[in-house]
Write a protein that holds these residues in place. Structure first.
Motif, mmCIF file in Angstrom:
data_model
loop_
_atom_site.group_PDB
_atom_site.id
_atom_site.type_symbol
_atom_site.label_atom_id
_atom_site.label_comp_id
_atom_site.label_asym_id
_atom_site.label_seq_id
_atom_site.Cartn_x
_atom_site.Cartn_y
_atom_site.Cartn_z
ATOM 1 N N TYR A 114 40.658 44.299 30.434
ATOM 2 C CA TYR A 114 39.681 45.332 30.686
ATOM 3 C C TYR A 114 39.559 45.662 32.165
ATOM 4 N N THR A 115 40.295 44.927 33.009
ATOM 5 C CA THR A 115 40.181 45.160 34.439
ATOM 6 C C THR A 115 41.540 45.536 35.013
ATOM 7 N N PHE B 254 34.110 40.805 32.548
ATOM 8 C CA PHE B 254 33.849 42.203 32.258
ATOM 9 C C PHE B 254 32.881 42.260 31.078
ATOM 10 N N TRP C 279 32.129 45.622 39.763
ATOM 11 C CA TRP C 279 33.110 46.543 39.202
ATOM 12 C C TRP C 279 32.390 47.472 38.253
ATOM 13 N N SER D 285 40.176 52.627 28.981
ATOM 14 C CA SER D 285 39.414 51.407 29.227
ATOM 15 C C SER D 285 37.989 51.594 28.719
ATOM 16 N N THR E 249 33.263 50.527 35.351
ATOM 17 C CA THR E 249 34.189 51.363 34.590
ATOM 18 C C THR E 249 33.336 52.350 33.811
ATOM 19 N N ALA F 141 33.952 51.418 28.633
ATOM 20 C CA ALA F 141 32.913 51.493 29.657
ATOM 21 C C ALA F 141 32.298 50.109 29.840
ATOM 22 N N ALA G 261 36.863 56.591 31.289
ATOM 23 C CA ALA G 261 37.780 56.190 32.354
ATOM 24 C C ALA G 261 39.233 56.324 31.894
ATOM 25 N N GLN G 262 40.128 56.369 32.868
ATOM 26 C CA GLN G 262 41.553 56.460 32.566
ATOM 27 C C GLN G 262 42.017 55.237 31.793
ATOM 28 N N ARG H 83 31.242 44.834 28.385
ATOM 29 C CA ARG H 83 31.259 46.172 27.796
ATOM 30 C C ARG H 83 29.825 46.653 27.627
#
Length: 108
Positions: A106-107, A28, A62, A72, A64, A74, A68-69, A30
């Motif tokens: 983060y996922t 992930f 993926w 998390s 984000t 971005a 996001a909910q 950022r």
């Protein structure tokens, strides 16, 4: 192909970013920048205590978005496509003791 440098200062942060559920692994990243699913990227990953960055190519798997909910951050998940130097194996070896951790990632 765009290159994104990723520097991991500690193993816990690496564990939060690693995506073991992807077939060849992934990380992930950022970022507030906009990317598209399937977009090709090159990551230059510096693992904790490493002297040099390891290159790996991948594709965005993926997204984000900002806001996001679950609070998390971005960013994007990048699935490894061409991992000639064995980055996935090195990451899994480093985080092997944290895989049962209850700390959020983060996922998933």
């Amino acid at each position: 192909m765009e290159e994104i440098p990723l520097d991991f200062l500690d193993i816990k942060e690496l564990n939060r970013a690693y995506m073991p559920f992807l077939k060849q692994g992934g990380l992930f990243v950022r970022t507030a920048r906009q990317y598209k699913i399937g977009q090709s990227l090159a990551l230059l990953v510096t693992l904790p205590d490493a002297l040099e960055a390891m290159p790996v190519s991948g594709k965005v798997a993926w997204l984000t978005p900002h806001g996001a909910q679950n609070n998390s951050p971005a960013g994007i998940g990048v699935a490894f496509i061409d991992d000639k130097l064995g980055l996935r194996d090195k990451i899994e070896k480093l985080i092997s003791g944290l895989q049962e951790s209850t700390e959020p990632t983060y996922t998933l």
